[in-house]
Every structure is written in C-alpha cells, then in structure tokens.
Design a protein around this motif. Structure first.
Motif, short mmCIF file in Angstrom:
data_model
loop_
_atom_site.label_atom_id
_atom_site.label_comp_id
_atom_site.label_asym_id
_atom_site.label_seq_id
_atom_site.Cartn_x
_atom_site.Cartn_y
_atom_site.Cartn_z
N ALA A 152 -2.27 12.00 -0.36
CA ALA A 152 -1.45 10.91 -0.83
C ALA A 152 -0.05 10.66 0.12
O ALA A 152 0.18 9.68 0.51
CB ALA A 152 -1.15 10.96 -2.27
N ARG A 153 0.54 11.84 0.31
CA ARG A 153 1.73 11.82 1.21
C ARG A 153 1.31 11.39 2.49
O ARG A 153 2.08 10.65 3.27
CB ARG A 153 2.37 13.07 1.27
CG ARG A 153 3.06 13.44 0.00
CD ARG A 153 3.81 14.75 0.07
NE ARG A 153 2.83 15.69 -0.34
CZ ARG A 153 3.32 17.10 -0.26
NH1 ARG A 153 4.30 17.32 0.04
NH2 ARG A 153 2.34 17.69 -0.53
N TRP B 208 0.71 4.47 -2.54
CA TRP B 208 0.54 5.85 -2.32
C TRP B 208 1.60 6.70 -2.46
O TRP B 208 1.63 7.83 -3.03
CB TRP B 208 0.11 5.81 -0.85
CG TRP B 208 -1.06 5.63 -0.50
CD1 TRP B 208 -1.71 4.49 -0.02
CD2 TRP B 208 -2.32 6.26 -1.13
NE1 TRP B 208 -3.04 4.45 0.22
CE2 TRP B 208 -3.40 5.63 -0.51
CE3 TRP B 208 -2.51 7.41 -1.75
CZ2 TRP B 208 -4.82 5.87 -0.75
CZ3 TRP B 208 -3.70 7.69 -1.80
CH2 TRP B 208 -5.06 7.30 -1.45
N LEU C 299 0.66 -1.27 0.09
CA LEU C 299 0.16 -0.03 0.01
C LEU C 299 0.86 1.15 0.16
O LEU C 299 0.68 2.19 -0.63
CB LEU C 299 -1.02 0.08 1.21
CG LEU C 299 -2.31 -0.80 1.12
CD1 LEU C 299 -2.67 -0.78 2.55
CD2 LEU C 299 -3.06 -0.57 -0.05
N ILE D 229 1.12 7.23 -6.34
CA ILE D 229 0.25 8.40 -6.43
C ILE D 229 0.82 9.73 -6.06
O ILE D 229 0.40 10.81 -6.67
CB ILE D 229 -1.03 8.08 -5.67
CG1 ILE D 229 -1.72 6.80 -6.43
CG2 ILE D 229 -2.06 9.03 -5.43
CD1 ILE D 229 -2.62 6.43 -5.42
N ALA D 230 1.48 9.72 -5.13
CA ALA D 230 1.96 11.11 -4.65
C ALA D 230 3.08 11.53 -5.42
O ALA D 230 3.21 12.89 -5.63
CB ALA D 230 2.63 10.89 -2.92
N CYS E 184 1.13 4.30 5.94
CA CYS E 184 1.31 3.04 5.62
C CYS E 184 2.71 2.40 5.86
O CYS E 184 2.97 1.42 6.43
CB CYS E 184 1.26 2.65 4.05
SG CYS E 184 -0.48 2.98 3.74
N TRP F 130 -1.22 9.26 3.40
CA TRP F 130 -1.61 8.00 3.29
C TRP F 130 -0.07 7.08 3.18
O TRP F 130 -0.15 6.10 3.71
CB TRP F 130 -2.55 7.86 2.44
CG TRP F 130 -3.87 7.83 2.84
CD1 TRP F 130 -4.50 8.81 2.65
CD2 TRP F 130 -4.58 7.03 3.61
NE1 TRP F 130 -5.97 8.88 3.13
CE2 TRP F 130 -5.93 7.61 3.64
CE3 TRP F 130 -4.61 5.69 3.98
CZ2 TRP F 130 -6.95 7.15 4.45
CZ3 TRP F 130 -5.59 5.21 4.81
CH2 TRP F 130 -6.87 5.87 4.93
N PHE F 131 0.70 7.59 2.33
CA PHE F 131 1.95 7.03 2.13
C PHE F 131 2.88 7.00 3.70
O PHE F 131 3.27 5.73 4.04
CB PHE F 131 2.90 7.85 1.14
CG PHE F 131 4.48 7.34 1.24
CD1 PHE F 131 4.61 5.92 0.57
CD2 PHE F 131 5.58 8.22 1.52
CE1 PHE F 131 5.94 5.58 0.70
CE2 PHE F 131 6.62 7.75 1.55
CZ PHE F 131 7.08 6.47 1.15
#
Length: 75
Positions: free
Chosen positions: A36-37, A23, A19, A26-27, A43, A39-40
């Motif tokens: 996105a950062r 992310w 994951l 995406i970021a 994770c 969520w990165f």
C-alpha cells in the motif's frame, strides 16, 4: 471536436491524488501492508508527472538554446 489537453492534465492530476488518498488510508489502517505504501508513492509520482505535463514543451526550448548555463535566452 478538438482534444483539450489542459482538461486531460487536470484529470490525470486529480485522479492520481484521489488514488493516493485512498492508498494512504489503506496504508494507515494496515501498517504491515507494505505494498500500500508502494502504491501510495507511485500515485504521488504520477500526480507529480501530471503536474509537469503542461511544461513538457519548455524542455525543448531549453535544450535547443544550449541549456540553462549557456547565457542565451530562448526566443
């Protein structure tokens, strides 16, 4: 059937890193998408927690023995 916790730990770590890679991509592609950062990072923190999960019982030994600085070795 007995639950195998080591398999659970490995699953948590691998899923979290997968994951995090998604992310991160995406970021990277959408640099203005700040969530996105977030969520990165989340994770990666979950993966770090998954790596530490097998050692959760060692903390009880450290606390019961008086900590790291007590000079006593836990038995």
């Amino acid at each position: 059937m007995k639950l195998d916790f080591f398999t659970l730990y490995i699953t948590i770590v691998l899923l979290s890193f997968a994951l995090a890679a998604i992310w991160a991509a995406i970021a990277w592609q959408h640099r203005t998408f700040r969530v996105a950062r977030l969520w990165f990072t989340a994770c990666l923190l979950i993966a770090a927690g998954g790596i530490l999960l097998p050692f959760q019982h060692a903390s009880r030994v450290i606390v019961k023995s008086g900590g790291w600085r007590s000079g006593r070795i836990p038995v």
